[in-house]
Design an enzyme around this catalytic site. Structure first.
Site, PDB file in Angstrom:
ATOM      1  N   LYS A  19       0.807  -1.225   0.000  1.00 47.82           N
ATOM      2  CA  LYS A  19       0.000   0.000   0.000  1.00 47.82           C
ATOM      3  C   LYS A  19       0.839   1.275   0.000  1.00 47.82           C
ATOM      4  O   LYS A  19       0.445   2.290  -0.546  1.00 47.82           O
ATOM      5  CB  LYS A  19      -0.952   0.004   1.191  1.00 47.82           C
ATOM      6  CG  LYS A  19      -2.122  -0.966   1.020  1.00 47.82           C
ATOM      7  CD  LYS A  19      -3.216  -0.681   2.009  1.00 47.82           C
ATOM      8  CE  LYS A  19      -4.454  -1.506   1.736  1.00 47.82           C
ATOM      9  NZ  LYS A  19      -4.254  -2.939   2.074  1.00 47.82           N
TER      10      LYS A  19
ATOM     11  N   GLU B 223      -9.750   7.128   3.940  1.00 46.50           N
ATOM     12  CA  GLU B 223     -10.663   6.242   4.653  1.00 46.50           C
ATOM     13  C   GLU B 223      -9.914   4.941   4.873  1.00 46.50           C
ATOM     14  O   GLU B 223      -9.011   4.598   4.131  1.00 46.50           O
ATOM     15  CB  GLU B 223     -11.934   6.006   3.834  1.00 46.50           C
ATOM     16  CG  GLU B 223     -11.864   4.844   2.844  1.00 46.50           C
ATOM     17  CD  GLU B 223     -10.870   5.049   1.708  1.00 46.50           C
ATOM     18  OE1 GLU B 223     -10.579   6.218   1.361  1.00 46.50           O
ATOM     19  OE2 GLU B 223     -10.384   4.049   1.168  1.00 46.50           O
TER      20      GLU B 223
ATOM     21  N   SER C  19       1.554  -9.822  -1.102  1.00 44.13           N
ATOM     22  CA  SER C  19       1.232  -8.406  -0.928  1.00 44.13           C
ATOM     23  C   SER C  19       1.600  -7.854   0.446  1.00 44.13           C
ATOM     24  O   SER C  19       1.866  -6.666   0.580  1.00 44.13           O
ATOM     25  CB  SER C  19      -0.259  -8.179  -1.199  1.00 44.13           C
ATOM     26  OG  SER C  19      -1.064  -9.050  -0.413  1.00 44.13           O
TER      27      SER C  19
HETATM   28  C1  LIG Z   1      -5.088  -3.939   1.618  1.00 41.50           C
HETATM   29  C2  LIG Z   1      -4.415  -5.212   1.301  1.00 41.50           C
HETATM   30  C3  LIG Z   1      -4.805  -6.014   0.202  1.00 41.50           C
HETATM   31  C4  LIG Z   1      -5.988  -5.710  -0.645  1.00 41.50           C
HETATM   32  O1  LIG Z   1      -5.942  -4.518  -1.352  1.00 41.50           O
HETATM   33  P1  LIG Z   1      -5.727  -4.457  -2.928  1.00 41.50           P
HETATM   34  O2  LIG Z   1      -6.002  -3.056  -3.259  1.00 41.50           O
HETATM   35  O3  LIG Z   1      -6.704  -5.420  -3.547  1.00 41.50           O
HETATM   36  O4  LIG Z   1      -4.334  -4.869  -3.209  1.00 41.50           O
HETATM   37  C5  LIG Z   1      -4.067  -7.151  -0.073  1.00 41.50           C
HETATM   38  N1  LIG Z   1      -3.014  -7.517   0.688  1.00 41.50           N
HETATM   39  C6  LIG Z   1      -2.623  -6.778   1.753  1.00 41.50           C
HETATM   40  C7  LIG Z   1      -1.452  -7.248   2.543  1.00 41.50           C
HETATM   41  C8  LIG Z   1      -3.301  -5.617   2.094  1.00 41.50           C
HETATM   42  O5  LIG Z   1      -2.901  -4.891   3.156  1.00 41.50           O
END
Ligand SMILES: *Cc1c(COP(=O)(O)O)cnc(C)c1O
Length: 394
Positions: free
Chosen positions: A89, A111, A377
């Site tokens: 993020k 938000e 992610s």
């Molecule tokens: C917020 C988050 C997501 C989901 O958000 P996307 O916008 O779909 O990428 C996925 N993995 C993690 C670790 C997150 O913090």
């Protein structure tokens, strides 16, 4: 077929900017300027310097040998979990804070649901010394105490949303209301590849650093830039959009999306938007979303807070509808098992969101010489209590 955004802000039939008239000047200013600002030399220099020295990029592309042996494919993990603040993020919030500065904005609003985007936003506001207000549902504030504390330590004001179900969608409504009232000095940092045009495209371009790096890293390791498949979990779709971006037009690269099925696609407690959604308008864009027959947004459910979103970004709706991407959904149980498996096989505890992408092996078989890149992610630290409760670890 075209997979990138067009001049009007559409991906096929999805996208656009469906906004109240009072937001028009804000969104229009951004639309006119975002590309020019983003590709200015000084912007690129500052953005990449911060990605390197502050975020810790490039994130490694790690060949997961034991996981590969287990599942019969060559599996690489793109380690967004190693970024500062623990997920992808921050790539977007760094980009947007620099954008806000160049637009002359002096105040940031955001938000947040689980608090991850709120923390990533509060972080870059601290970094640049800009005022930060984060809207968060009252219910989420109670559920996500550590992230609320982080935001406060970082100097942000956390304002509770007290209406409706007091969760993410109510926080979003409050943030939009604030923006309408403060159109001149305030920039709204949206946290995923969603919202009115140009947000989905702007967020995607900031996150596209992920696939930009994958290309040269894979070239170094395998002698070719293109994997056979790129795989990511989808909440709103920003880590996925960044992972796919530089492969969209190369149809030899398979694109795989994994959504959260929650307790099962047909259980009534799910966030599998492509399976359950219909075309509608959410947060200013036309996309697939979960709704009742009379168009009320359905409360989504997933064990992972970051996938608990009733829609997907317009790019993903188009990738789904056009057949460019394969969509799967993984249940809570499948994701939790896959998260534990990665921990035991590779010594990496993933975020539960990322565990959904890893659950692809429960749904699809690959060839032994297929090269896969999975977007890891985020890291699992934030989810430790959920892992503890689920596996009765304490
Ligand atoms: C917020 C988050 C997501 C989901 O958000 P996307 O916008 O779909 O990428 C996925 N993995 C993690 C670790 C997150 O913090």
């Amino acid at each position: 077929m075209k997979y990138h955004v067009d001049e009007k802000g559409y991906y096929g039939e999805f996208g656009g900017a469906f906004i109240p008239e009072m937001l028009y000047p804000n969104v229009e200013e951004l639309r006119q300027k975002y590309i020019e600002i983003m590709y200015e030399e000084s912007f690129q220099k500052e953005f990449h310097q911060l990605l390197k020295d502050y975020v810790g990029r490039p994130s490694p592309l790690y060949y997961a040998k034991r996981l590969s042996d287990k599942h019969g494919a060559k599996i690489y993990l793109k380690r967004e979990d190693l970024n500062h603040t623990g997920a992808h993020k921050v790539n977007n919030t760094i980009g947007q804070i620099l954008m806000a500065k160049r637009l002359g904005k002096t105040r940031i609003i955001a938000e947040t649901g689980a608090g991850q985007h709120g923390v990533a936003t509060a972080t870059v506001c601290a970094l640049t010394g800009i005022e930060c207000v984060v809207y968060m549902g009252e219910v989420d504030i109670a559920r996500q105490a550590p992230n609320v504390a982080r935001m406060k330590m970082l100097g942000a004001e956390v304002r509770p949303a007290l209406s409706g179900s007091r969760t993410l969608k109510d926080a979003t409504n409050e943030a939009i209301r604030d923006w309408i009232n403060n159109p001149v000095d305030t920039h709204y940092i949206i946290g995923s590849a969603i919202g009115p045009h140009p947000y989905p495209d702007m967020v995607t371009r900031f996150q596209s650093i992920i696939s930009e790096e994958i290309k040269w890293q894979l070239k170094e390791k395998e002698g070719r830039e293109n994997p056979d498949y790129v795989i990511a979990c989808i909440g709103g779709g920003s880590n996925a959009a960044g992972t796919y971006y530089h492969f969209l037009d190369n149809t030899e690269v398979g694109i795989i999306a994994v959504e959260a099925a929650g307790k099962g696609v047909n259980s009534g407690e799910s966030a599998a938007t492509s399976a359950l959604g219909k075309v509608g308008i959410i947060h200013g864009c036309k996309t697939m979303l979960m709704q009742t027959n009379d168009g009320q947004i359905t409360e989504p459910y997933s064990i992972s807070a970051g996938l608990d979103y009733p829609g997907v970004g317009p790019m993903h709706s188009h990738l789904y509808k056009s057949g460019r991407a394969e969509f799967y959904s993984a249940t809570d149980d499948e994701a939790m098992e896959s998260g534990l498996e990665l921990s035991k096989l590779e010594g990496i505890i993933p975020a539960i969101e990322s565990s959904h992408a890893l659950a692809i092996f429960k749904h699809k078989k690959f060839d032994p010489d297929d090269i896969l890149v999975i977007s890891l992610s985020g890291r699992g630290d934030k989810d430790l209590q959920t892992y503890i409760d689920y596996f009765k670890l304490a």
